[in-house]
Write an enzyme that holds these catalytic residues in place. Structure first.
Site, mmCIF file in Angstrom:
data_model
loop_
_atom_site.group_PDB
_atom_site.id
_atom_site.type_symbol
_atom_site.label_atom_id
_atom_site.label_comp_id
_atom_site.label_asym_id
_atom_site.label_seq_id
_atom_site.Cartn_x
_atom_site.Cartn_y
_atom_site.Cartn_z
ATOM 1 N N LEU A 255 49.746 41.622 22.120
ATOM 2 C CA LEU A 255 50.109 42.825 21.366
ATOM 3 C C LEU A 255 48.908 43.622 20.869
ATOM 4 O O LEU A 255 49.059 44.781 20.480
ATOM 5 C CB LEU A 255 51.009 42.444 20.170
ATOM 6 C CG LEU A 255 52.307 41.715 20.550
ATOM 7 C CD1 LEU A 255 53.158 41.472 19.306
ATOM 8 C CD2 LEU A 255 53.109 42.485 21.588
ATOM 9 N N ASP B 299 46.315 41.565 36.795
ATOM 10 C CA ASP B 299 45.219 40.935 36.045
ATOM 11 C C ASP B 299 44.555 39.797 36.805
ATOM 12 O O ASP B 299 43.961 38.921 36.203
ATOM 13 C CB ASP B 299 45.732 40.426 34.691
ATOM 14 C CG ASP B 299 46.803 39.355 34.859
ATOM 15 O OD1 ASP B 299 47.150 39.026 36.014
ATOM 16 O OD2 ASP B 299 47.287 38.838 33.832
ATOM 17 N N ASN B 300 44.662 39.827 38.143
ATOM 18 C CA ASN B 300 44.040 38.751 38.913
ATOM 19 C C ASN B 300 43.734 39.249 40.323
ATOM 20 O O ASN B 300 44.355 40.197 40.809
ATOM 21 C CB ASN B 300 44.961 37.529 38.965
ATOM 22 C CG ASN B 300 46.275 37.855 39.645
ATOM 23 O OD1 ASN B 300 46.375 37.801 40.860
ATOM 24 N ND2 ASN B 300 47.303 38.238 38.881
ATOM 25 N N CYS C 198 39.827 38.258 31.379
ATOM 26 C CA CYS C 198 39.850 38.814 30.028
ATOM 27 C C CYS C 198 40.257 37.739 29.026
ATOM 28 O O CYS C 198 39.843 37.772 27.864
ATOM 29 C CB CYS C 198 40.795 39.999 29.937
ATOM 30 S SG CYS C 198 40.173 41.456 30.789
ATOM 31 N N CYS D 274 32.656 22.061 38.013
ATOM 32 C CA CYS D 274 32.298 23.455 38.258
ATOM 33 C C CYS D 274 32.052 24.092 36.889
ATOM 34 O O CYS D 274 31.587 23.416 35.963
ATOM 35 C CB CYS D 274 33.381 24.190 39.052
ATOM 36 S SG CYS D 274 34.971 24.293 38.205
#
Lengths: 96, 385
Positions: B70, B129-130, B187, B343
């Site tokens: 939000l 978002d990817n 993000c 990793c």
């Protein structure tokens, strides 16, 4: 900020600034693209590791733009960097 | 289909623009836009396109609204937490402009559903978002001949362009290959300024309206770079790549592919299954005690060379083998010895463990949290990144 004597400014995006000690602009006193790339390889090894593959080519997920033009598209005679040139790194980012 | 008196009133400020007029407004009413992602970027795009009178909006998003959304996803509000984003978006758009028809796709786009969902829309807006979804949206739009408005954000910076329009470039012309997993933080890991998607998303909405109205100069062929810390807008030129895998002169991608695999950096027979399964793990504390006990395992670092230079477990005998080259050296490894794989934070190494298990390495274990967790809990002298 870049030193005043530097002729060319490399702009580093925030996604890569951890590789440059949080510097977003790095000045280089160079006059050609190839000199610049050599200096990046020598002076900024962490950044160079992200930019260049083992064969020396720029990786497919990052771009370098010389005064707004993709460095891969520059012909042999177009690789001079006039004073004041800005070279911009454009990284892959996926956030939305 | 003309405009009703109420519509003429609602869109008055837009209709009096000579570049729009009643004809342009009618055109918007008859047009359709698919939003991929109803998150930070999709929020302003949905609100402004609905308010502007785009007749039909599709919303594709498989997530539910979370409280942490939000701060930037202004399409959703506090009472929506826990509801599907498409349902929340539908309700909000209905309040902004009840004349807009909303089509919900409460799923994550993948190769099995993308063409069916995306076909028929006039414009697609990518607010995903990817990386797998970004390459999927690009390829599907090129294959279907739909222009799409690209936007992406990270921390304080954003990128906007228009791809797949006529003879213009596509996303793959700009970024030929996806970065290896975690070479670029998300993000969620790195943060994002809440207002940034508002800035970038409204530019995307502007470009979408221009495409629908066929007015102005679109960002096709240009990539706009937005940097909010110095507050700079710059642009660079993006050309169509004749060798592009999907929109080039001789394309090798002529149908949708497995984008999770494509973005996983592995295309070999050792490639991971599309869905990553749980693999055996070891905690950093346990690894440390194991290292001092005479039962030292073989340690494998599957990151890239430049990441190794930032931090590594070389002092404990770790060997660097980037994930994409694992297959080349797998014959040199002893399947009977315990093998700890790490990793940056544990994702790529989980893929590696899964790959190794598939070829008989039953004693391969993933280091939970990766080198960054080691740096946080065991050796604070190592940098995290």
């Amino acid at each position: 900020m870049m030193p005043n004597s530097a002729s060319v400014t490399l702009r580093v995006p925030t996604s890569l600034s951890e590789l440059t000690g949080d510097r977003d602009r790095i000045g280089f006193d160079v006059s050609t693209v190839d000199e610049l790339l050599d200096r990046v390889r020598n002076d900024e090894p962490l950044l160079a590791g992200h930019l260049f593959a083992d064969d020396g080519r720029i990786r497919g997920y990052v771009n370098l733009f010389v005064n707004g033009v993709d460095v891969r598209l520059l012909e042999a005679g177009e690789r001079d960097l006039p004073p004041g040139s800005v070279v911009t790194i454009v990284p892959s980012v996926a956030g939305g | 289909m003309g405009l009703t008196p109420e519509e003429t009133l609602r869109y008055h400020r837009q209709i009096i623009l000579p570049q729009v007029g009643p004809e342009g407004q009618t055109r918007l009413k008859e047009s359709s836009v698919l939003l991929v992602g109803a998150g930070g970027l999709g929020s302003p795009v949905a609100l402004y396109l609905a308010a502007a009178g785009v007749g039909r909006l599709g919303i594709a998003d498989g997530d539910v609204v979370e409280l942490s959304n939000l701060q930037r996803q202004v399409l959703h509000d506090t009472p929506s937490v826990g509801r599907s984003k498409t349902e929340s978006a539908h309700q909000r758009i209905g309040r902004v402009n009840p004349d807009v028809a909303v089509v919900e796709y409460p799923v994550r786009l993948d190769s099995s559903n993308a063409l069916e969902i995306m076909e028929g829309w006039d414009v697609v807006v990518d607010g995903s978002d990817n990386f797998p979804t970004r390459y999927l949206v690009n390829d599907a739009c090129v294959l279907l001949g739909i222009p799409f408005v690209y936007g992406a954000i990270f921390r304080f910076e954003g990128q906007v362009s228009v791809f797949g329009r006529g003879d213009g470039p596509c996303y793959r012309c700009l970024f030929r290959d996806p970065p290896p997993p975690e070479a670029v933080p998300t993000c969620a890991e790195a943060g994002v300024l809440g207002v940034l998607p508002g800035l970038v998303g409204t530019i995307q909405a502007t470009e979408a309206l221009k495409l629908l109205l066929d007015k102005g100069d679109s960002l096709a062929g240009r990539l706009l770079l937005v940097d909010t810390l110095p507050m700079e807008f710059r642009e660079v030129e993006v050309r169509r790549d004749p060798d592009c895998a999907v929109c080039g002169d001789d394309p090798s991608v002529t149908a949708l592919i497995d984008y999770e695999q494509f973005c996983g950096g592995t295309t070999t027979p050792l490639a991971a299954a599309p869905e990553l399964q749980r693999v055996p793990e070891i905690d950093v504390e346990e690894l440390r005690s194991r290292l001092g006990s005479g039962q030292s395992p073989v340690i494998l670092d599957v990151r890239e060379t430049h990441e190794w230079r930032i931090s590594n477990l070389g002092p404990y005998g770790a060997k660097l083998v980037p994930l994409g080259r694992l297959q080349e050296i797998v014959g040199e490894l002893d399947p009977d010895r315990e093998l700890v794989v790490y990793c940056r934070s544990g994702y790529r190494s989980a893929i590696a463990v899964q790959q190794l298990a598939s070829v008989g390495f039953d004693r391969a274990i993933n280091l939970r949290g990766g080198i960054n967790e080691w740096a946080r809990r065991i050796d604070p002298s190592l940098p995290t990144y």
